[in-house]
Structures are given as C-alpha cells and as structure tokens.
Design an enzyme around this catalytic site. Sequence first.
Site, PDB file in Angstrom:
ATOM      1  N   HIS A 185      17.627  69.367  47.498  1.00 20.99           N
ATOM      2  CA  HIS A 185      18.843  68.429  46.760  1.00 20.99           C
ATOM      3  C   HIS A 185      18.880  68.400  45.631  1.00 20.99           C
ATOM      4  CE1 HIS A 185      20.385  63.803  47.373  1.00 20.99           C
ATOM      5  NE2 HIS A 185      20.648  64.226  48.912  1.00 20.99           N
ATOM      6  N   HIS A 285      29.594  69.679  54.567  1.00 19.01           N
ATOM      7  CA  HIS A 285      28.774  69.069  54.231  1.00 19.01           C
ATOM      8  C   HIS A 285      29.475  67.690  54.857  1.00 19.01           C
ATOM      9  CE1 HIS A 285      27.649  65.983  51.059  1.00 19.01           C
ATOM     10  NE2 HIS A 285      26.190  66.382  51.070  1.00 19.01           N
TER      11      HIS A 285
HETATM   12 MG   LIG Z   1      22.686  68.448  50.792  1.00 18.45          MG
END
Ligand SMILES: [Mg+2]
Length: 382
Positions: A185, A285
């Site tokens: 992340h 994504h």
């Molecule tokens: Mg991600």
Amino acid sequence: MKITGYELFQVPPRWLFLKIMTDEGIIGWGEPVIEGKAATVAAAVKELMEGLIGKDPHRIEDHWNMMYRSGFYRGGPILMSAIAGIDQALWDIKGKYFEAPVYELLGGACRDLIRVYSWIGGDRPADVGIAAQEAVESGFTAVKMNGTEELQIIDSYEKVDQAIERIAAVREAVGPYIGIGIDFHGRVHKPMAKILAKELEVFRPMFIEEPVLSENNEALREIAQATSIPIATGERMYSRWDYKQLFNDGYVDIIQPDLSHAGGITECKKIISMAEAYDVAAAPHCPLGPIALAACLQVDATCHNAFIQEQSLGIHYNEGSDLLDYIVEKNVFEYKDGYVKIPNGHGLGIELDEEHVRKLSSVGHNWKNPVWRHKDGSIAEW
Ligand SMILES: [Mg+2]
C-alpha cells in the site's frame, strides 16, 4: 448521433457516477472518481464535458486526445480520472448503439471468464486467517490483504514479525495453493521493503503490491534482487507515459492500472498491451463501483496478459452500500469457483438502477481516507 447532456451522481460509499445522454436516446454510464476527491473530479468532468456537448460520441479516440492533449496540462489522478469516466460512458454508448458488448468492439474476447480475488482484513489487518478461510469457503481461490500497518522509513523487526505472523496465519488457514496478494500500500519504504520481501517469500505469495510508492519505482530494482515474489504496482500511475520507464527498467511483473483513474478503457487497453510486449501481466485495480468493474471486465476480456481482477464486493470501504446495490441484474457479477463471467450485454454489460442512483445521490458522501501519524507525530502513509 450527438451528445446532448450529462449528469453526475455522488453516491455512497465513495463513488461518482456519470450519465451521458445523446439525441438518439442512448445513454452511457461512467465512473470518474479518485477515492477521497470525488468533488474535485466532478469539477474536472464538468470542464471537460464543455468540449463534448454537440459532438458525435462515436469518435472516442478523437475525444480522448482532445481531453488529454488540448488542455496543455495533462496527466495526474484528477484529470485522468475525469477522462476515464467520460471514456467509459462513451464506450457504453457505442456498445449500445452497435448492440454489442464493448469487448466485441475492442477486437473480441480472448477469454470467457476471469479469476477474481477478495479483500480481507481491512486497513489494519487482524483476524485475517478466519477472513481468508471465509473467502475461500465462499468460492474465491485468491485473496488480498494489507501487509502492514504504519511503517516508518526504518522501523522495527517487531513490526516485521507482526506482518509475518499475519501472513503465516492466512497461509495456514487456506492451505498451500490459494493465491495471496500482499499489498504494501505504499506504506513501506525501500529499506523495510527489502526485508519484508525476503522474509515473506517462504509463504509463496501470488504477488507483493506497491512494495514502495510508485514515485519511488527505481527502488524496485533492489527489491526484485531481494526476492523472487512477483512485484505488482500501478494503481497510482495514470497513463502510458507514466508506465513506460517501469517497462524499460524491467523489475515489474504485474501492472495494476485502474480503469477509473488511468484514462479509461481507451488508455488502459493500450497500457496493458504495452505490458504484454514486456511479458508483464495485468491485474486491473478496482476497489470501486459496478461501472468501473464492468469496464475492467470488458478490457480483461480482450487482453491476453490479464490474469486476475480486483473487485470490491464486501470490501471494508463498502459498508452500507455495496457493489451490487446500484445494478438491476445482480447476477452479472456472480462469482463461481473463483471466476466471474465476462458480461455480454450491450455496452459495458450492466444496467444501472437509476432510481436507486438518484435516491442515494441525495444522500451523497464525503469519503476521505484516514490521516495516520507515526508515534513521533510525523505523517504516516495510509
Ligand atoms: Mg493497492
């Protein structure tokens, strides 16, 4: 055919939907949003749509270039997300006009299904073993989780051990062959990323994601040397021009362009095709809404190197409003044995429940990600 108007709907949990109307009565839907900046993207959509009213919606390449090039300044999350949602809506219109799914207009499908994965564990991963087991019991063959909480540029081996413990619990719960994606992340910097990548290798993850922030992609060289785990990145990269250095460098294994952030169907098809020539896989994504997911699936259908699709059903962000709430035919996203069928309806292949969209847009949202700080008071990457 001419574009006659548009409407924007800011709906919970954190999405923005765009409806484009035409003089032939055909409407198209898009999802132009960057999480946490929906109103800013809405303002950009309004400015861009000024150049499209009265134009033929079929000329998507021309409109894309007009939106991208003719504003002088270009790129970045806001402008590319605005372009993305408009682009998706134009493809939806084109598909409905020609009475074909978008993938047929992109060259036809090279697959009938695509594997999907489920998020587990939320922002601060806990009880991930149980969550992984539940995901597998509900039919998924792959899961993704955050690898760490906040991590300073140089941090402790205690936090490394905590990450190992969580991933060990997942591997233990699901057995040796379920795919585990570990999302760093962008919370991790190069020094700790090298350590984690090496230590986590024993759990045989499917990939590590954003091992460093994409603005630090030159660090992938050292991380790739420290591990054989496939390296994924790209949710914060917005165009072919953002990706080209990554491909030239050669340390990425999986790209994750976002169909609602990186210029839409038109641009992401091109980015993923560029990746194919470098033998790099694609896993778009998509922790977003149903229009974004439908757009992903249309592109996945036509890209040989797409191998798995992110989707947001039950994700921690979706409390109160989830992926299926806004669409009429819920079974279009039915997951079976870890796969979803490519939708074959006209356009993007989904029908929005417009009444529900209108109702929930009066509720709206002002979603923001949390601001995290380290113990010393400095800002932490979320
Ligand atoms: Mg991600």
